[in-house]
Design a protein around this motif. Structure first.
Motif, PDB file in Angstrom:
ATOM      1  N   UNK A 146       5.244 -15.368 -12.766  1.00 26.53           N
ATOM      2  CA  UNK A 146       4.104 -15.808 -11.961  1.00 26.53           C
ATOM      3  C   UNK A 146       2.942 -14.835 -12.125  1.00 26.53           C
ATOM      4  N   UNK A 147       3.244 -13.554 -12.177  1.00 23.92           N
ATOM      5  CA  UNK A 147       2.201 -12.548 -12.389  1.00 23.92           C
ATOM      6  C   UNK A 147       1.470 -12.832 -13.701  1.00 23.92           C
ATOM      7  N   UNK A 148       2.229 -13.071 -14.774  1.00 28.17           N
ATOM      8  CA  UNK A 148       1.629 -13.373 -16.075  1.00 28.17           C
ATOM      9  C   UNK A 148       0.772 -14.632 -15.982  1.00 28.17           C
ATOM     10  N   UNK A 149       1.323 -15.665 -15.360  1.00 31.13           N
ATOM     11  CA  UNK A 149       0.626 -16.951 -15.271  1.00 31.13           C
ATOM     12  C   UNK A 149      -0.696 -16.827 -14.514  1.00 31.13           C
ATOM     13  N   UNK A 150      -0.669 -16.173 -13.355  1.00 27.93           N
ATOM     14  CA  UNK A 150      -1.878 -16.072 -12.528  1.00 27.93           C
ATOM     15  C   UNK A 150      -2.937 -15.224 -13.231  1.00 27.93           C
ATOM     16  N   UNK A 151      -2.521 -14.130 -13.863  1.00 27.12           N
ATOM     17  CA  UNK A 151      -3.475 -13.284 -14.568  1.00 27.12           C
ATOM     18  C   UNK A 151      -4.154 -14.069 -15.687  1.00 27.12           C
ATOM     19  N   UNK A 152      -3.358 -14.777 -16.478  1.00 28.56           N
ATOM     20  CA  UNK A 152      -3.915 -15.541 -17.594  1.00 28.56           C
ATOM     21  C   UNK A 152      -4.792 -16.691 -17.113  1.00 28.56           C
ATOM     22  N   UNK A 189      -9.623  -5.827 -14.013  1.00 26.24           N
ATOM     23  CA  UNK A 189      -9.081  -5.418 -12.710  1.00 26.24           C
ATOM     24  C   UNK A 189      -9.030  -6.584 -11.733  1.00 26.24           C
ATOM     25  N   UNK A 190     -10.064  -7.418 -11.723  1.00 30.06           N
ATOM     26  CA  UNK A 190     -10.122  -8.560 -10.810  1.00 30.06           C
ATOM     27  C   UNK A 190      -8.956  -9.511 -11.079  1.00 30.06           C
ATOM     28  N   UNK A 191      -8.683  -9.760 -12.345  1.00 26.17           N
ATOM     29  CA  UNK A 191      -7.632 -10.693 -12.741  1.00 26.17           C
ATOM     30  C   UNK A 191      -6.245 -10.152 -12.403  1.00 26.17           C
ATOM     31  N   UNK A 192      -6.034  -8.861 -12.707  1.00 22.44           N
ATOM     32  CA  UNK A 192      -4.730  -8.251 -12.434  1.00 22.44           C
ATOM     33  C   UNK A 192      -4.486  -8.128 -10.935  1.00 22.44           C
ATOM     34  N   UNK A 193      -5.546  -7.800 -10.178  1.00 20.95           N
ATOM     35  CA  UNK A 193      -5.405  -7.670  -8.724  1.00 20.95           C
ATOM     36  C   UNK A 193      -5.034  -9.016  -8.104  1.00 20.95           C
ATOM     37  N   UNK A 194      -5.645 -10.086  -8.575  1.00 18.04           N
ATOM     38  CA  UNK A 194      -5.323 -11.422  -8.068  1.00 18.04           C
ATOM     39  C   UNK A 194      -3.869 -11.762  -8.379  1.00 18.04           C
ATOM     40  N   UNK A 195      -3.436 -11.481  -9.605  1.00 18.95           N
ATOM     41  CA  UNK A 195      -2.065 -11.781 -10.008  1.00 18.95           C
ATOM     42  C   UNK A 195      -1.063 -11.008  -9.155  1.00 18.95           C
TER      43      UNK A 195
END
Length: 210
Positions: free
Chosen positions: A103-109, A126-132
């Motif tokens: 899920x972390x991978x999916x949300x970041x991508x 950072x924004x993408x990784x923080x959201x994931x």
């Protein structure tokens, strides 16, 4: 994309029964995604957990491929086998944590595909990784792990470096890489959504903190 499209997820069938062996063969190629994020002190343990959980599920599957043909079969059989110890045991627990890493991978991508970025620093992720992290992992981590993740944002690669890493060092236009990410998400997202749905329906989701 060299990394994400090495082995593609099979299409989700109408009955949402996900075959175990093809699923494991596909996700086995994904742990190296975390190498692309740098910050080894944070992401190396997640990569190791992903790899370890895949091995645990595969060991259960190979003990009886007919009985454990689908992921649904695994949860149903283990629920009967382990009684009150279920779902905090066996391949059921391994798949629970595996889906969170995925899920972390999916949300970041997906966040990258959606164009979400820090407008003042558009080449940072950072924004993408923080959201994931917020969506996939944060509520399952204790205070120490949460602080570690928050602090890791400054060690993340630039967006352009992440894309190059996903292409295994090849120089590819950003729009081409984003299209490959989209291709991956089109097949991966329904599979992951179905696994989450299965855990909710079977009351197999646990919310304890690691």
């Amino acid at each position: 994309m060299a990394l994400l499209l090495e082995t593609e997820f099979k299409a989700l069938p109408a009955d949402k029964q996900i075959e175990t062996e093809p699923f494991l063969d596909t996700v086995a190629h994904l742990p190296p995604f975390f190498d692309c994020l740098g910050a080894a002190i944070v992401y190396a343990p997640i990569k190791a957990d992903l790899t370890g959980n895949i091995k645990k599920i595969r060991a259960v599957y190979e003990s009886n491929p007919t009985k454990f043909k689908t992921l649904q079969n695994i949860l149903e059989v283990e629920k009967e086998m382990h009684g009150s110890a279920w779902p905090k045991i066996g391949a059921t627990l391994a798949l629970m944590w595996l889906k969170r890493g995925l899920k972390f991978i999916q949300v970041l991508l997906q966040s990258l595909c959606d164009g979400e970025r820090d407008e003042e620093n558009p080449n940072l992720i950072r924004v993408n990784a923080a959201k994931a992290y917020e969506i996939a992992l944060k509520k399952y981590h204790g205070w120490v792990l949460q602080k570690l993740f928050l602090g890791s944002g400054y060690a993340l690669p630039y967006r352009s470096d992440l894309f190059r890493a996903l292409e295994k060092g090849q120089e590819v236009k950003e729009e081409e890489t984003l299209e490959k990410i989209h291709q991956f998400l089109v097949k991966a997202t329904p599979i992951l959504d179905a696994i989450y749905e299965m855990y909710i329906k079977m009351n197999a989701e646990l919310n304890y903190k690691a």
